[in-house]
Scaffold this motif. Structure first.
Motif, PDB file in Angstrom:
ATOM      1  N   ASN A 123       0.813  -1.212   0.000  1.00 47.09           N
ATOM      2  CA  ASN A 123       0.000   0.000   0.000  1.00 47.09           C
ATOM      3  C   ASN A 123       0.848   1.263   0.000  1.00 47.09           C
ATOM      4  N   LYS A 124       1.938   1.228   0.766  1.00 49.28           N
ATOM      5  CA  LYS A 124       2.774   2.423   0.927  1.00 49.28           C
ATOM      6  C   LYS A 124       4.244   2.039   0.948  1.00 49.28           C
ATOM      7  N   ILE A 125       5.051   2.918   0.397  1.00 54.46           N
ATOM      8  CA  ILE A 125       6.505   2.823   0.483  1.00 54.46           C
ATOM      9  C   ILE A 125       6.996   4.134   1.080  1.00 54.46           C
ATOM     10  N   PHE A 126       7.785   4.033   2.126  1.00 56.58           N
ATOM     11  CA  PHE A 126       8.380   5.207   2.758  1.00 56.58           C
ATOM     12  C   PHE A 126       9.896   5.092   2.661  1.00 56.58           C
ATOM     13  N   LYS A 127      10.551   6.220   2.808  1.00 60.72           N
ATOM     14  CA  LYS A 127      12.019   6.236   2.843  1.00 60.72           C
ATOM     15  C   LYS A 127      12.481   6.399   4.289  1.00 60.72           C
ATOM     16  N   THR A 128      13.699   5.981   4.557  1.00 61.53           N
ATOM     17  CA  THR A 128      14.187   6.023   5.938  1.00 61.53           C
ATOM     18  C   THR A 128      14.169   7.430   6.526  1.00 61.53           C
ATOM     19  N   ASN A 129      14.268   8.433   5.692  1.00 63.15           N
ATOM     20  CA  ASN A 129      14.242   9.807   6.207  1.00 63.15           C
ATOM     21  C   ASN A 129      12.811  10.333   6.359  1.00 63.15           C
ATOM     22  N   GLU A 130      11.829   9.448   6.240  1.00 63.44           N
ATOM     23  CA  GLU A 130      10.421   9.841   6.345  1.00 63.44           C
ATOM     24  C   GLU A 130       9.715   9.131   7.501  1.00 63.44           C
ATOM     25  N   MET A 131      10.409   8.894   8.574  1.00 63.85           N
ATOM     26  CA  MET A 131       9.816   8.126   9.670  1.00 63.85           C
ATOM     27  C   MET A 131       8.614   8.834  10.293  1.00 63.85           C
ATOM     28  N   ASP A 132       8.594  10.155  10.284  1.00 57.62           N
ATOM     29  CA  ASP A 132       7.401  10.857  10.780  1.00 57.62           C
ATOM     30  C   ASP A 132       6.192  10.550   9.904  1.00 57.62           C
ATOM     31  N   LYS A 133       6.411  10.444   8.603  1.00 56.80           N
ATOM     32  CA  LYS A 133       5.311  10.083   7.699  1.00 56.80           C
ATOM     33  C   LYS A 133       4.806   8.667   7.978  1.00 56.80           C
ATOM     34  N   VAL A 134       5.731   7.762   8.292  1.00 54.15           N
ATOM     35  CA  VAL A 134       5.335   6.388   8.642  1.00 54.15           C
ATOM     36  C   VAL A 134       4.426   6.426   9.859  1.00 54.15           C
ATOM     37  N   LEU A 135       4.849   7.143  10.896  1.00 50.77           N
ATOM     38  CA  LEU A 135       4.066   7.211  12.126  1.00 50.77           C
ATOM     39  C   LEU A 135       2.724   7.889  11.902  1.00 50.77           C
ATOM     40  N   ASP A 136       2.689   8.933  11.082  1.00 47.85           N
ATOM     41  CA  ASP A 136       1.413   9.593  10.752  1.00 47.85           C
ATOM     42  C   ASP A 136       0.478   8.626  10.040  1.00 47.85           C
ATOM     43  N   TRP A 137       1.027   7.862   9.106  1.00 46.76           N
ATOM     44  CA  TRP A 137       0.214   6.905   8.350  1.00 46.76           C
ATOM     45  C   TRP A 137      -0.331   5.817   9.274  1.00 46.76           C
ATOM     46  N   VAL A 138       0.531   5.281  10.135  1.00 49.16           N
ATOM     47  CA  VAL A 138       0.081   4.250  11.076  1.00 49.16           C
ATOM     48  C   VAL A 138      -0.987   4.827  11.996  1.00 49.16           C
ATOM     49  N   TYR A 139      -0.789   6.056  12.470  1.00 51.56           N
ATOM     50  CA  TYR A 139      -1.789   6.693  13.328  1.00 51.56           C
ATOM     51  C   TYR A 139      -3.117   6.845  12.590  1.00 51.56           C
ATOM     52  N   SER A 140      -3.067   7.202  11.308  1.00 51.13           N
ATOM     53  CA  SER A 140      -4.311   7.376  10.540  1.00 51.13           C
ATOM     54  C   SER A 140      -5.104   6.073  10.448  1.00 51.13           C
ATOM     55  N   ILE A 141      -4.422   4.958  10.615  1.00 47.77           N
ATOM     56  CA  ILE A 141      -5.080   3.651  10.545  1.00 47.77           C
ATOM     57  C   ILE A 141      -5.556   3.186  11.914  1.00 47.77           C
ATOM     58  N   ASN A 142      -4.681   3.268  12.922  1.00 43.21           N
ATOM     59  CA  ASN A 142      -5.040   2.670  14.216  1.00 43.21           C
ATOM     60  C   ASN A 142      -5.389   3.672  15.317  1.00 43.21           C
ATOM     61  N   LYS A 143      -5.218   4.952  15.053  1.00 41.64           N
ATOM     62  CA  LYS A 143      -5.568   6.020  16.012  1.00 41.64           C
ATOM     63  C   LYS A 143      -4.874   5.882  17.365  1.00 41.64           C
ATOM     64  N   ASP A 144      -3.687   5.309  17.368  1.00 40.05           N
ATOM     65  CA  ASP A 144      -2.899   5.161  18.590  1.00 40.05           C
ATOM     66  C   ASP A 144      -2.189   6.485  18.856  1.00 40.05           C
ATOM     67  N   SER A 145      -2.706   7.259  19.794  1.00 42.79           N
ATOM     68  CA  SER A 145      -2.181   8.604  20.046  1.00 42.79           C
ATOM     69  C   SER A 145      -0.787   8.597  20.675  1.00 42.79           C
ATOM     70  N   MET A 146      -0.336   7.471  21.172  1.00 41.03           N
ATOM     71  CA  MET A 146       0.973   7.403  21.828  1.00 41.03           C
ATOM     72  C   MET A 146       2.075   6.884  20.899  1.00 41.03           C
ATOM     73  N   ILE A 147       1.759   6.610  19.672  1.00 40.74           N
ATOM     74  CA  ILE A 147       2.736   5.960  18.791  1.00 40.74           C
ATOM     75  C   ILE A 147       3.996   6.810  18.587  1.00 40.74           C
ATOM     76  N   LYS A 148       3.840   8.092  18.396  1.00 39.95           N
ATOM     77  CA  LYS A 148       5.015   8.956  18.197  1.00 39.95           C
ATOM     78  C   LYS A 148       5.849   9.066  19.464  1.00 39.95           C
ATOM     79  N   LEU A 149       5.195   9.127  20.581  1.00 42.23           N
ATOM     80  CA  LEU A 149       5.904   9.226  21.853  1.00 42.23           C
ATOM     81  C   LEU A 149       6.718   7.951  22.109  1.00 42.23           C
ATOM     82  N   ARG A 150       6.115   6.808  21.882  1.00 42.40           N
ATOM     83  CA  ARG A 150       6.841   5.545  22.071  1.00 42.40           C
ATOM     84  C   ARG A 150       8.018   5.448  21.112  1.00 42.40           C
TER      85      ARG A 150
END
Length: 195
Positions: A123-150
């Motif tokens: 579905n998605k390909i991210f680059k290693t310098n886009e980890m914030d985008k990965v976390l945003d995408w995962v959050y958009s799916i699972n709504k885990d508000s603590m994912i970035k903090l962890r």
């Protein structure tokens, strides 16, 4: 497979090859040839590695992981005297038509995420310098508000003690060789040599 939200994180080929060289030469803080026997002996805890199929036999699992790491070091080293020599030896393999199938650190990334026609299967390909985008995408799916903090406070593993940016170790000849080696990765994932 289609029922899952699939993604992968890919790495700039120039950065990846520099990292591959460093890993084969020096290991990491926790993984190097000297401590692989220690990993094998710690059979009281599971050693989960996402790249290796894991069975329920903990001691066998540890032995398999340690053997795979050791094989990676050995196959990836090429007895290169320096980074330029390493690239030359990898490039010579490529020119001779050798398969990178058994060189896990060198195998083109598209082979992990594309079909035989080089169509991306995820579905998605991210680059290693886009980890914030990965976390945003995962959050958009699972709504885990603590994912970035962890992610921010989780200790990093498998990091190199050498922190030289890949941009500083390449000359034009080496840039060109890596461009030829990883032509498909560069085109499919839109990579550029950049600082």
């Amino acid at each position: 497979f289609n029922d899952f939200n699939s993604f992968a994180v890919v790495r700039n080929p120039w950065s990846r090859l520099w990292s591959s060289y460093l890993y084969s030469r020096y290991g990491t803080e926790t993984t190097n040839l000297e401590n692989l026997d220690i990993i094998k002996d710690q059979s009281n805890q599971p050693y989960n590695n996402p790249y290796i199929f894991i069975n329920n036999d903990v001691s066998q699992n540890r032995a398999d992981v340690a053997d795979n790491i050791k094989n990676g070091f050995v196959k990836n080293d090429f007895n290169a005297s320096n980074f330029s020599d390493y690239i030359d030896k990898v490039y010579d393999l490529f020119i001779r038509g050798a398969s990178f199938e058994h060189y896990i650190y060198l195998k083109p990334q598209y082979t992990f995420v594309c079909d035989d026609n080089k169509n991306v299967l995820l579905n998605k390909i991210f680059k290693t310098n886009e980890m914030d985008k990965v976390l945003d995408w995962v959050y958009s799916i699972n709504k885990d508000s603590m994912i970035k903090l962890r992610a921010k406070f989780k200790p990093r593993k498998n990091t190199s003690t050498v922190q030289t940016h890949y941009y500083n170790v390449y000359d034009d000849k080496l840039i060109d060789k890596v461009s030829k080696l990883y032509k498909d990765d560069i085109e499919i994932f839109n990579f550029k040599f950049e600082s």
